[in-house]
Design an enzyme around this catalytic site. Structure first.
Site, PDB file in Angstrom:
ATOM      1  N   ARG A  81       5.164  -2.142  -4.598  1.00 20.83           N
ATOM      2  CA  ARG A  81       6.562  -2.570  -4.650  1.00 20.83           C
ATOM      3  C   ARG A  81       6.902  -3.323  -5.931  1.00 20.83           C
ATOM      4  NH1 ARG A  81       4.977  -2.096   0.320  1.00 20.83           N
ATOM      5  NH2 ARG A  81       3.174  -3.113  -0.548  1.00 20.83           N
ATOM      6  N   THR A  82       6.083  -4.323  -6.276  1.00 17.56           N
ATOM      7  CA  THR A  82       6.452  -5.204  -7.385  1.00 17.56           C
ATOM      8  C   THR A  82       6.505  -4.430  -8.699  1.00 17.56           C
ATOM      9  OG1 THR A  82       5.401  -7.016  -6.195  1.00 17.56           O
ATOM     10  CG2 THR A  82       5.892  -7.392  -8.511  1.00 17.56           C
ATOM     11  N   LYS A 109     -13.194  -1.628 -22.074  1.00 17.30           N
ATOM     12  CA  LYS A 109     -14.233  -1.466 -23.113  1.00 17.30           C
ATOM     13  C   LYS A 109     -14.644  -2.818 -23.677  1.00 17.30           C
ATOM     14  CE  LYS A 109     -12.393   2.926 -24.825  1.00 17.30           C
ATOM     15  NZ  LYS A 109     -11.744   3.517 -26.010  1.00 17.30           N
ATOM     16  N   ARG A 131       0.711  -9.382 -13.719  1.00 15.66           N
ATOM     17  CA  ARG A 131       0.046  -9.682 -12.442  1.00 15.66           C
ATOM     18  C   ARG A 131      -1.444  -9.789 -12.710  1.00 15.66           C
ATOM     19  NH1 ARG A 131       0.765  -7.075  -6.541  1.00 15.66           N
ATOM     20  NH2 ARG A 131       2.553  -8.453  -6.686  1.00 15.66           N
ATOM     21  N   HIS A 161       4.196 -16.422  -6.855  1.00  9.86           N
ATOM     22  CA  HIS A 161       4.805 -15.089  -6.952  1.00  9.86           C
ATOM     23  C   HIS A 161       6.328 -15.321  -6.921  1.00  9.86           C
ATOM     24  CE1 HIS A 161       5.478 -10.913  -6.758  1.00  9.86           C
ATOM     25  NE2 HIS A 161       4.699 -10.565  -5.751  1.00  9.86           N
TER      26      HIS A 161
HETATM   27  C1  NCD Z   1       2.271  -9.685  -2.078  1.00 11.12           C
HETATM   28  C2  NCD Z   1       1.358 -10.032  -3.234  1.00 11.12           C
HETATM   29  O1  NCD Z   1       0.875  -9.158  -3.967  1.00 11.12           O
HETATM   30  O2  NCD Z   1       1.162 -11.212  -3.400  1.00 11.12           O
HETATM   31  N1  NCD Z   1       2.848  -8.433  -2.114  1.00 11.12           N
HETATM   32  C3  NCD Z   1       3.919  -8.176  -2.932  1.00 11.12           C
HETATM   33  O3  NCD Z   1       3.959  -8.514  -4.071  1.00 11.12           O
HETATM   34  N2  NCD Z   1       4.968  -7.528  -2.374  1.00 11.12           N
HETATM   35  C4  NCD Z   1       1.691 -10.007  -0.771  1.00 11.12           C
HETATM   36  C5  NCD Z   1       0.389  -9.385  -0.363  1.00 11.12           C
HETATM   37  O4  NCD Z   1      -0.323  -8.761  -1.139  1.00 11.12           O
HETATM   38  O5  NCD Z   1       0.054  -9.556   0.813  1.00 11.12           O
END
Ligand code: NCD
Length: 342
Positions: A81-82, A109, A131, A161
Site C-alpha cells: 500500500r505505502t 553488492k 522505508r 510511520h
Molecule cells: C504497516 C507498516 O508497514 O508499518 N503497514 C503499512 O504501512 N500500511 C503496518 C504493518 O506492517 O503491520
C-alpha cells in the site's frame, strides 16, 4: 516565525534530530515523525488532503503542482500500500518518480547507504521517500542529504510511520467530524513493535482526542506507554467499550525475537476482533487497520469486510494525504484554482 516546540530526546532513535523536519520558518522541510509538530500543521495537512480528494474524483486525476520534480521511492523493506500510493500520489501531482528495487540495486553488492544516496543525488532528485527496518533511518538520511532534498519517512523500524498516521486521522475526520475531543479511540494489538501505533498516538494527542486507549497482552505493551497519555487495557471488551473508533494492528512477527505470545490461536481467542466482541463498542463504531490484515489472527473476516470497516477507504485516502504531504514539503501547496475540476 513559528516557535518550534521542544521536548526531550526521543527514546527510540536516541537523539533530538526530530526537529530537523522544520525549516527556520516552522514549515515542513522533511516529514519524519509526528512528534514535535503542532496542531496547525496537522490540520493543514488534513485540509490540503481534502482538496486533493476532489482531484482524485475528477475524470483526469492530475494536477501540475510538482511538474519537473523528481522523486525516488527508496524502500529497503517490503511494502504494498505505502509504496504504490506514494507512487500514485507523485504521478497525480505530475512529478517523475523512480522506484529503486534495493534487492537488485548496488546495495546488494556492498555499496554503503551514503554512497547510494550520493549517486541518487547526482541524478538531481528532489525528494526521497524512505522505508527502512532501522529506527532512525529516515532521520539519518535527512541529516546527510543535500540541502535542497526533502525526505519523507515511509516507516522506520518500530519508530514512526507518520504518513500512515495522517491518513488514519483523515479517515477518522471524514467519518466522525472535526471534533476529536469527543472521541474514544481504541488501538488493539502489537503496540510494542508498531511504528503505526506510535505515530497515531502522537497525532491523536496533538489533535486533542478525548480518550485514547491501547489494548494488548502485557507482553505487547511498551512499559513507558502510559507516558504518552493513553490508558492501558489487557481485556479486549473492556478496552473497546463504547469506542467510536477501533484501530486493529498486525502482529509484527518479523520484529519479534523470542516468545511474546503463547500461540496465534490463543491470541485470536482473546484479542481477535469478532462480530461478537465488536458489540461492546458504539453502534456507529468504525473499524480501521493499516494493513496488511491477517484474517483469523487479529480480525474476523466478517468484521474486516463488514459494515463498520473503513479499511479500504484508508487505502484510498492514503493517496490524497500523501499528495498533501509531498506538495507541502516541496513548498507547493495548492491554490484553490489548482485543484478545481478539469
Ligand atoms: C504497516 C507498516 O508497514 O508499518 N503497514 C503499512 O504501512 N500500511 C503496518 C504493518 O506492517 O503491520
Amino acid at each position: 516565525m513559528v516557535n518550534k516546540p521542544t521536548r526531550p530526546t526521543d527514546p527510540l532513535i536516541g537523539n533530538d534530530s526530530w526537529n530537523i523536519q522544520l525549516d527556520s520558518n516552522g514549515r515542513l522541510k522533511h516529514f519524519l515523525t509526528i512528534e514535535g509538530l503542532g496542531s496547525e500543521i496537522l490540520t493543514n495537512i488534513l485540509d490540503t488532503a481534502e482538496s486533493f480528494a476532489n482531484v482524485n474524483q475528477q475524470r483526469v486525476k492530475k494536477v501540475p503542482l510538482l511538474r519537473g520534480k523528481t522523486i525516488v521511492n527508496l524502500f529497503f523493506e517490503a511494502s504494498t500500500r505505502t509504496r504504490t500510493t506514494f507512487e500514485l500520489a507523485a504521478k497525480r501531482l505530475s512529478a517523475d518518480i523512480l522506484n529503486i528495487n534495493i534487492s537488485t540495486s548496488a546495495t546488494s553488492k556492498g555499496e554503503s547507504l551514503l554512497d547510494t544516496l550520493q549517486n541518487l543525488q547526482a541524478m538531481l532528485c528532489d525528494m526521497f521517500i524512505v522505508r527502512h527496518c532501522d529506527s532512525g533511518a529516515a532521520h539519518f538520511i535527512a541529516g546527510n542529504v543535500a540541502p535542497h532534498i526533502s525526505v519523507i519517512n515511509a516507516g522506520d523500524g518500530r519508530h514512526a510511520h507518520p504518513t500512515q498516521a495522517m491518513l488514519d486521522m483523515f479517515t477518522i475526520r471524514r467519518n466522525k467530524g472535526r471534533d476529536f475531543g469527543r472521541l474514544r479511540v481504541a488501538i488493539v494489538g502489537d503496540l510494542l513493535h508498531s511504528r503505526v501505533a506510535r505515530s497515531q498516538i502522537h497525532a491523536l494527542n496533538i489533535l486533542n482526542t478525548g480518550d485514547v486507549r491501547v489494548i494488548a497482552p502485557k507482553t505487547l505493551i511498551p512499559t513507558d506507554i502510559e507516558d504518552m497519555g493513553v490508558t492501558v487495557f489487557n481485556d479486549l471488551e473492556a478496552g473497546i467499550k463504547d469506542a467510536d473508533v477501533i484501530i486493529m494492528l498486525r502482529l509484527q512477527k518479523e520484529r519479534m525475537q523470542g516468545a511474546f505470545l503463547p500461540s496465534e490461536h490463543e491470541y485470536y481467542s482473546q484479542y481477535g476482533l469478532t462480530e461478537e466482541s465488536l458489540r461492546a463498542a458504539r453502534d456507529d463504531v468504525i473499524v480501521m487497520h493499516p494493513g496488511p490484515i491477517n484474517r483469523g489472527v487479529e480480525i474476523e473476516s466478517r468484521v474486516a469486510d463488514g459494515e463498520h470497516s473503513v479499511i479500504l477507504d484508508q487505502v484510498t485516502y492514503g493517496i490524497s494525504v500523501r499528495m498533501a504531504i509531498m506538495s507541502m514539503v516541496l513548498g507547493r501547496e495548492p491554490e484553490h484554482n489548482e485543484t478545481e475540476a478539469n
